[in-house]
Design a protein around this motif. Structure first.
Motif, PDB file in Angstrom:
ATOM      1  N   ARG A 401       0.804  -1.230   0.000  1.00 40.60           N
ATOM      2  CA  ARG A 401       0.000   0.000   0.000  1.00 40.60           C
ATOM      3  C   ARG A 401       0.835   1.277   0.000  1.00 40.60           C
ATOM      4  NH1 ARG A 401      -3.660  -0.211   4.911  1.00 40.60           N
ATOM      5  NH2 ARG A 401      -2.179  -1.708   5.768  1.00 40.60           N
ATOM      6  N   LEU A 402       2.155   1.148  -0.014  1.00 44.96           N
ATOM      7  CA  LEU A 402       3.010   2.337  -0.034  1.00 44.96           C
ATOM      8  C   LEU A 402       3.056   2.913  -1.444  1.00 44.96           C
ATOM      9  CD1 LEU A 402       5.968   1.136   2.223  1.00 44.96           C
ATOM     10  CD2 LEU A 402       4.292   2.906   2.767  1.00 44.96           C
ATOM     11  N   LEU A 403       2.821   4.216  -1.530  1.00 38.45           N
ATOM     12  CA  LEU A 403       2.743   4.888  -2.823  1.00 38.45           C
ATOM     13  C   LEU A 403       4.010   5.665  -3.121  1.00 38.45           C
ATOM     14  CD1 LEU A 403      -0.915   6.246  -2.520  1.00 38.45           C
ATOM     15  CD2 LEU A 403      -0.162   4.156  -3.666  1.00 38.45           C
ATOM     16  N   GLY A 404       4.143   6.055  -4.382  1.00 34.28           N
ATOM     17  CA  GLY A 404       5.263   6.894  -4.788  1.00 34.28           C
ATOM     18  C   GLY A 404       6.593   6.191  -4.609  1.00 34.28           C
ATOM     19  N   LYS A 405       7.565   6.949  -4.145  1.00 30.93           N
ATOM     20  CA  LYS A 405       8.930   6.452  -4.003  1.00 30.93           C
ATOM     21  C   LYS A 405       9.224   5.893  -2.615  1.00 30.93           C
ATOM     22  CE  LYS A 405      10.494   7.505  -8.121  1.00 30.93           C
ATOM     23  NZ  LYS A 405      11.106   6.507  -9.016  1.00 30.93           N
ATOM     24  N   ASN A 406       8.190   5.701  -1.794  1.00 35.93           N
ATOM     25  CA  ASN A 406       8.407   5.259  -0.415  1.00 35.93           C
ATOM     26  C   ASN A 406       9.197   3.955  -0.338  1.00 35.93           C
ATOM     27  OD1 ASN A 406       7.157   7.134   1.535  1.00 35.93           O
ATOM     28  ND2 ASN A 406       5.298   6.751   0.339  1.00 35.93           N
ATOM     29  N   VAL A 407       8.774   2.964  -1.128  1.00 31.93           N
ATOM     30  CA  VAL A 407       9.437   1.653  -1.069  1.00 31.93           C
ATOM     31  C   VAL A 407      10.912   1.781  -1.443  1.00 31.93           C
ATOM     32  CG1 VAL A 407       9.530  -0.650  -2.073  1.00 31.93           C
ATOM     33  CG2 VAL A 407       7.316   0.358  -1.487  1.00 31.93           C
ATOM     34  N   ALA A 408      11.200   2.543  -2.479  1.00 34.72           N
ATOM     35  CA  ALA A 408      12.592   2.698  -2.932  1.00 34.72           C
ATOM     36  C   ALA A 408      13.451   3.350  -1.845  1.00 34.72           C
ATOM     37  CB  ALA A 408      12.642   3.537  -4.211  1.00 34.72           C
ATOM     38  N   TYR A 409      12.898   4.363  -1.201  1.00 35.29           N
ATOM     39  CA  TYR A 409      13.686   5.048  -0.172  1.00 35.29           C
ATOM     40  C   TYR A 409      13.848   4.184   1.080  1.00 35.29           C
ATOM     41  CZ  TYR A 409      14.237   9.562  -2.458  1.00 35.29           C
ATOM     42  OH  TYR A 409      14.632  10.568  -3.301  1.00 35.29           O
ATOM     43  N   ILE A 410      12.793   3.473   1.473  1.00 35.67           N
ATOM     44  CA  ILE A 410      12.912   2.599   2.644  1.00 35.67           C
ATOM     45  C   ILE A 410      13.946   1.507   2.380  1.00 35.67           C
ATOM     46  CG2 ILE A 410      11.702   0.949   4.127  1.00 35.67           C
ATOM     47  CD1 ILE A 410       9.179   2.613   3.772  1.00 35.67           C
ATOM     48  N   LYS A 411      13.983   1.000   1.174  1.00 34.28           N
ATOM     49  CA  LYS A 411      14.994  -0.007   0.826  1.00 34.28           C
ATOM     50  C   LYS A 411      16.405   0.570   0.952  1.00 34.28           C
ATOM     51  CE  LYS A 411      12.486  -3.130  -2.289  1.00 34.28           C
ATOM     52  NZ  LYS A 411      12.392  -3.666  -3.685  1.00 34.28           N
ATOM     53  N   GLN A 412      16.568   1.834   0.549  1.00 36.52           N
ATOM     54  CA  GLN A 412      17.884   2.471   0.688  1.00 36.52           C
ATOM     55  C   GLN A 412      18.263   2.621   2.156  1.00 36.52           C
ATOM     56  OE1 GLN A 412      19.076   5.730  -2.073  1.00 36.52           O
ATOM     57  NE2 GLN A 412      16.939   5.644  -2.756  1.00 36.52           N
ATOM     58  N   VAL A 413      17.289   3.014   2.977  1.00 37.24           N
ATOM     59  CA  VAL A 413      17.564   3.136   4.420  1.00 37.24           C
ATOM     60  C   VAL A 413      17.942   1.766   4.991  1.00 37.24           C
ATOM     61  CG1 VAL A 413      16.549   3.671   6.679  1.00 37.24           C
ATOM     62  CG2 VAL A 413      16.073   5.150   4.712  1.00 37.24           C
ATOM     63  N   MET A 414      17.227   0.732   4.592  1.00 36.30           N
ATOM     64  CA  MET A 414      17.535  -0.619   5.081  1.00 36.30           C
ATOM     65  C   MET A 414      18.911  -1.065   4.603  1.00 36.30           C
ATOM     66  SD  MET A 414      13.800  -2.473   4.637  1.00 36.30           S
ATOM     67  CE  MET A 414      14.287  -4.033   5.377  1.00 36.30           C
ATOM     68  N   ALA A 415      19.291  -0.677   3.390  1.00 34.80           N
ATOM     69  CA  ALA A 415      20.624  -1.017   2.882  1.00 34.80           C
ATOM     70  C   ALA A 415      21.711  -0.352   3.740  1.00 34.80           C
ATOM     71  CB  ALA A 415      20.754  -0.585   1.425  1.00 34.80           C
ATOM     72  N   ILE A 416      21.473   0.883   4.148  1.00 28.07           N
ATOM     73  CA  ILE A 416      22.443   1.576   5.016  1.00 28.07           C
ATOM     74  C   ILE A 416      22.526   0.866   6.356  1.00 28.07           C
ATOM     75  CG2 ILE A 416      22.910   3.727   6.235  1.00 28.07           C
ATOM     76  CD1 ILE A 416      21.558   5.209   3.897  1.00 28.07           C
ATOM     77  N   VAL A 417      21.373   0.494   6.909  1.00 28.48           N
ATOM     78  CA  VAL A 417      21.344  -0.192   8.203  1.00 28.48           C
ATOM     79  C   VAL A 417      22.091  -1.528   8.120  1.00 28.48           C
ATOM     80  CG1 VAL A 417      19.837  -1.280   9.909  1.00 28.48           C
ATOM     81  CG2 VAL A 417      19.217   0.946   8.949  1.00 28.48           C
ATOM     82  N   LYS A 418      21.882  -2.282   7.059  1.00 33.44           N
ATOM     83  CA  LYS A 418      22.577  -3.554   6.879  1.00 33.44           C
ATOM     84  C   LYS A 418      24.080  -3.342   6.742  1.00 33.44           C
ATOM     85  CE  LYS A 418      18.675  -5.939   4.668  1.00 33.44           C
ATOM     86  NZ  LYS A 418      18.130  -6.499   3.395  1.00 33.44           N
ATOM     87  N   ALA A 419      24.464  -2.260   6.055  1.00 34.60           N
ATOM     88  CA  ALA A 419      25.889  -1.962   5.903  1.00 34.60           C
ATOM     89  C   ALA A 419      26.528  -1.626   7.254  1.00 34.60           C
ATOM     90  CB  ALA A 419      26.072  -0.798   4.923  1.00 34.60           C
ATOM     91  N   LEU A 420      25.787  -0.925   8.126  1.00 36.32           N
ATOM     92  CA  LEU A 420      26.290  -0.608   9.466  1.00 36.32           C
ATOM     93  C   LEU A 420      26.476  -1.881  10.285  1.00 36.32           C
ATOM     94  CD1 LEU A 420      24.094   2.544  10.301  1.00 36.32           C
ATOM     95  CD2 LEU A 420      26.556   2.520   9.866  1.00 36.32           C
ATOM     96  N   ILE A 421      25.521  -2.798  10.158  1.00 38.52           N
ATOM     97  CA  ILE A 421      25.641  -4.080  10.875  1.00 38.52           C
ATOM     98  C   ILE A 421      26.868  -4.841  10.388  1.00 38.52           C
ATOM     99  CG2 ILE A 421      24.554  -6.338  11.215  1.00 38.52           C
ATOM    100  CD1 ILE A 421      21.829  -4.917  11.129  1.00 38.52           C
TER     101      ILE A 421
END
Length: 835
Positions: A401-421
């Motif tokens: 149900r996420l519209l626009g670019k939300n999914v793409a940006y959340i994936k980028q945030v998750m990629a940063i979090v995974k990189a920190l781990i």
């Protein structure tokens, strides 16, 4: 400077007149002032009377100039055409100024009526009557959702979001510009918007010169307001106190929340349109200008602290947090905490403009450390893992149900979090603490292909962290209801992650990333190195800045690392003496102990057991001649524990206890009040106690050891920080680099290191002598206090009185003679070491 009546509420001391005159001159010249006035010398009243006298004079001069200008305009009927044309071009600005004057006069009349009809005795009934006239809003209880399943938490669904490139052409995309350029463009856009904005609550601009007064703690701000009440200025002053939602929220459910972040998020959620929860009943719509103005008028009618505003808000049924913000524009004096002033985004959210205003920061000895701490962000591996787990859960629920670019940006945030781990879980042979530049760290994470500026904008505009926190909080509550567990508060981990990600857009030169692995607690930290860059907008906008404190030495850090680039002639330093006579304070350095062993508590001697014994014998003797309470500061908790164990193994602790009951500063914050209470009770009922404390600990700042609580303050050694710390080494390196540009010091890194140490010393020894009738001795136990590099960094009011004793017996004689002036001096005695 001609004599000025500062309307000081009492007969001022000479140093108070000196302080107020210097303050007035500094404000008039638009300079930066670093003012040092010892505790007990009426510093707060001097700040109030000096600055408010200047403010009232400015208002008076402005009115006189306006009258003179009008007379000239009426008289000069034979002006040349070119001059008339010039005047026409300024007619709009003049009309705006006249409108501001009219608004201020109208507000003044309303406030005058409130003051006349609303004395302290009947303010409550007046506010309650006003609240009864106001239309009531719906209940704040959550409404039941009509939907089922996933619809129950639609309030946490992100709004549609499109990136810069979808909203504008590539040529207009500013996301790849530097931080400095983007800030400049944002200011221009903000200025443009302000000219066209039609916000009915904020449309009036009263245009007064403001004084912003900031201090460290809530209690210090309340004390300042009480001091204002003592002056005649309180009768005709428009003052407002600003605070956090945590201190000012009156919503019965929200104020029960313990987390500051959750309080902020819950408040913002109740303001959203189409929320499942009813709008906060205390938050009036912006169109209800009448009641917002009524709150403002009542708030400004009397000088109030936060507690007064909260009480008034409860009586009127109006949110005091937003009501105080609405009262900001016409206020002449704004009282606010450090963080509200020093953090740019907080200033922006509160609508604070420092343009041509006066900024006074009290208790400013640690302002550099405060600026650095506010902009330093640390994350543990566990926090980062929790954030990834929460993001994953959120995506599973809402992805479809996420519209626009939300999914793409959340994936980028998750990629940063995974990189920190990944970076915090290296192979065992690669677990090495590291310090990296921001650019180097981004490359190490393999996220340098991401546009961090666009991610920063997304996080701010989408409010992802707040939505996620609310979603997780609700999930936990539902699980606890099913399992009947005790409720636990959600940890807003993504908020910290977001704060860390935002630091990755800072200039590479201004900060460092520190990776530490410790004992199974890996951590990544962004460490701000350049507080001057953060403080620069305040220096640029404010007409004048005053840093004030009881002990401001060493001042070189302020000039080198907070005001670097500011011309020396624009900075004024004033160090006042003390109001007490010279015979009421004895300051001494002691080179040798009772058996002749040198007092040198450096790094090499920290395990010297003979030196620990010598220190213990010295305290036994000093406790015999110093009456009542003695406070002894150690350089660190580790050394205090080490010495204490040694004394316990010998008979030294037992011998000390025969002279004075020994108390020790606890590591647990919740035990500090208990120890202080027992210490005071011992002195009051029995007559003597010794309190062992730590420099930069819980008792070295903000604690009042006046009168019998602190007849002696003893400083053991010099509290130099661990020079092996990777963070400290980076700060020293940075200081050295800055020093080559701005400082004349031969080694600015060494200067910075010594200044850190001496600031802790000065705060600790400043616990003694708290008022004009107090008396005490300050004893510095280390030979290094006699060296000019160290002694010159003591506060002037202490440094000018230092006496050096090369033998312990002479020092005992000096202390005995000092206390003999006062009632019931103790008998002199020197205890020699046992053979």
């Amino acid at each position: 400077m001609e004599h000025i009546d500062f309307q000081f509420p009492y007969t001022p001391y000479a140093i108070q007149n000196e302080f107020m005159a210097a303050l007035y001159e500094t404000l008039s010249a638009g300079k930066i002032g670093i003012f040092e006035s010892p505790t007990g010398t009426g510093k707060s009243l001097s700040l109030i009377c000096g600055s408010l006298r200047w403010l009232k004079d400015q208002e008076s001069q402005g009115a006189q100039q306006s009258v003179a200008k009008k007379v000239n305009e009426d008289d000069d009927n034979d002006e040349p055409d070119w001059l008339r044309q010039f005047q026409v071009t300024n007619r709009v600005e003049q009309q705006q100024q006249e409108l501001i004057k009219e608004r201020r006069q109208a507000l003044r009349e309303r406030i005058r009526h409130i003051r006349q009809g609303s004395t302290r005795a009947n303010q409550s009934s007046s506010a309650q009557e006003l609240a009864r006239k106001r239309p009531r809003k719906a209940s704040s209880a959550p409404k039941k959702s009509q939907g089922h399943g996933d619809d129950d938490d639609d309030e946490f669904l992100l709004d549609e979001y499109e990136s810069d490139q979808e909203q504008s052409s590539t040529k207009d995309d500013k996301s790849n510009l530097s931080k400095e350029v983007r800030e400049l463009l944002a200011k221009m856009e903000e200025s443009k918007n302000q000219t066209t904005q039609e916000d009915p609550v904020e449309e009036e601009d009263f245009g007064p010169i403001k004084i912003y007064y900031a201090s460290r703690t809530h209690s210090q701000l309340s004390q300042f307001v009480r001091e204002v009440h003592k002056t005649s200025y309180a009768d005709d002053l428009w003052s407002i106190s600003l605070g956090s939602r945590k201190n000012m929220c009156i919503h019965k459910d929200i104020r029960k929340l313990k987390s500051v972040q959750r309080i902020n998020d819950a408040c913002l959620d109740l303001q959203k349109k189409n929320t499942d929860k009813a709008r906060c009943p205390h938050l009036l719509p912006k169109t209800d200008k009448f009641h917002w103005d009524e709150f403002r008028d009542h708030a400004l009618a009397h000088v109030r602290d936060i507690e007064d505003l909260v009480k008034m808000g409860e009586q009127m049924g109006t949110c005091p947090y937003y009501g105080s913000r609405h009262s900001l524009r016409p206020a002449e004096l704004v009282v606010l905490p450090y963080q509200h002033l020093l953090h740019a985004s907080t200033r922006e959210s509160l609508g604070i403009s420092l343009k041509d205003s006066i900024v006074i920061i009290d208790e400013a000895h640690n302002v550099i450390e405060t600026v650095t701490a506010i902009h330093t962000v640390a994350l543990t591996l566990n926090q980062i893992r929790t954030a990834l787990s929460q993001l994953t859960m959120y995506m599973q629920r809402y992805r479809a149900r996420l519209l626009g670019k939300n999914v793409a940006y959340i994936k980028q945030v998750m990629a940063i979090v995974k990189a920190l781990i990944r970076i915090l879980q290296p192979k065992p042979d690669q677990k090495k603490d590291r310090v990296l530049g921001v650019n180097e760290f981004v490359h190490l994470l393999s996220i340098d292909h991401m546009n961090m500026f666009k991610i920063e904008k997304y996080l701010k505009e989408s409010r992802l962290a707040q939505k996620l926190n609310g979603f997780i909080d609700k999930q936990q509550q539902q699980q606890q209801q099913r399992e009947k567990d005790t409720p636990t508060s959600v940890v807003p981990t993504l908020t910290q992650i977001e704060a860390f990600i935002l630091t990755l857009t800072n200039p590479d030169k201004d900060g460092r990333i520190v990776l530490t692995f410790g004992d199974d607690t890996p951590q990544v930290k962004y460490m701000l190195l350049n507080p001057a860059d953060v403080f620069e907008p305040i220096v640029r906008d404010a007409k004048s800045i005053i840093l004030a404190g009881g002990t401001m030495e060493p001042v070189s850090d302020f000039t080198n690392f907070l005001f670097n680039g500011v011309p020396a002639e624009r900075i004024r330093h004033l160090s006042c003496g003390h109001i007490i006579p010279s015979n009421q304070m004895a300051v001494m350095t002691i080179d040798l102990g009772p058996t002749g062993k040198p007092f040198l508590f450096n790094f090499e001697s920290r395990k010297d057991e003979r030196l620990m014994d010598e220190l213990g014998l010295a305290l036994v003797n000093l406790s015999n001649v110093i009456p009542d309470g003695v406070v002894c500061f150690f350089p660190s908790f580790t050394y205090l524990q080490q010495v204490y164990r040694r004394w316990a193994d010998r008979d030294i602790l037992e011998r000390l206890s025969k002279k004075k009951k020994v108390f020790k500063e606890p590591r647990e914050s919740n035990q500090v009040e208990v120890v202080l209470r027992e210490y005071a009770m011992q002195i009051d009922q029995i007559g003597g106690a010794l309190l062992l404390c730590v420099v930069n600990g819980k008792m070295s700042e903000g604690i009042n050891f006046s009168d019998r609580l602190g007849r002696g303050v003893i400083m053991v050694g010099l509290p130099f920080a661990n020079a092996g710390s990777a963070e400290l080494q980076e700060k020293i390196k940075y200081a050295r680099q800055k020093g080559e540009i701005f400082s004349s010091s031969a080694d600015a890194g060494k200067e910075y290191y010594e200044n850190m140490c001496m600031r802790g010393v000065n705060q600790s020894i400043g616990r003694a002598i708290r008022h004009k009738n107090d008396y005490a001795t300050i004893i510095l136990l280390d030979q290094r206090y006699t060296t000019p590099r160290i002694s010159n960094k003591l506060p002037k009011w202490i440094g000018d009185r230092v006496e050096r004793y090369d033998k312990f017996g002479k020092a005992m004689g000096g202390i005995t003679r000092f206390f003999r002036q006062f009632p019931h001096p103790p008998p002199p005695s020197i205890t020699q070491a046992k053979t």
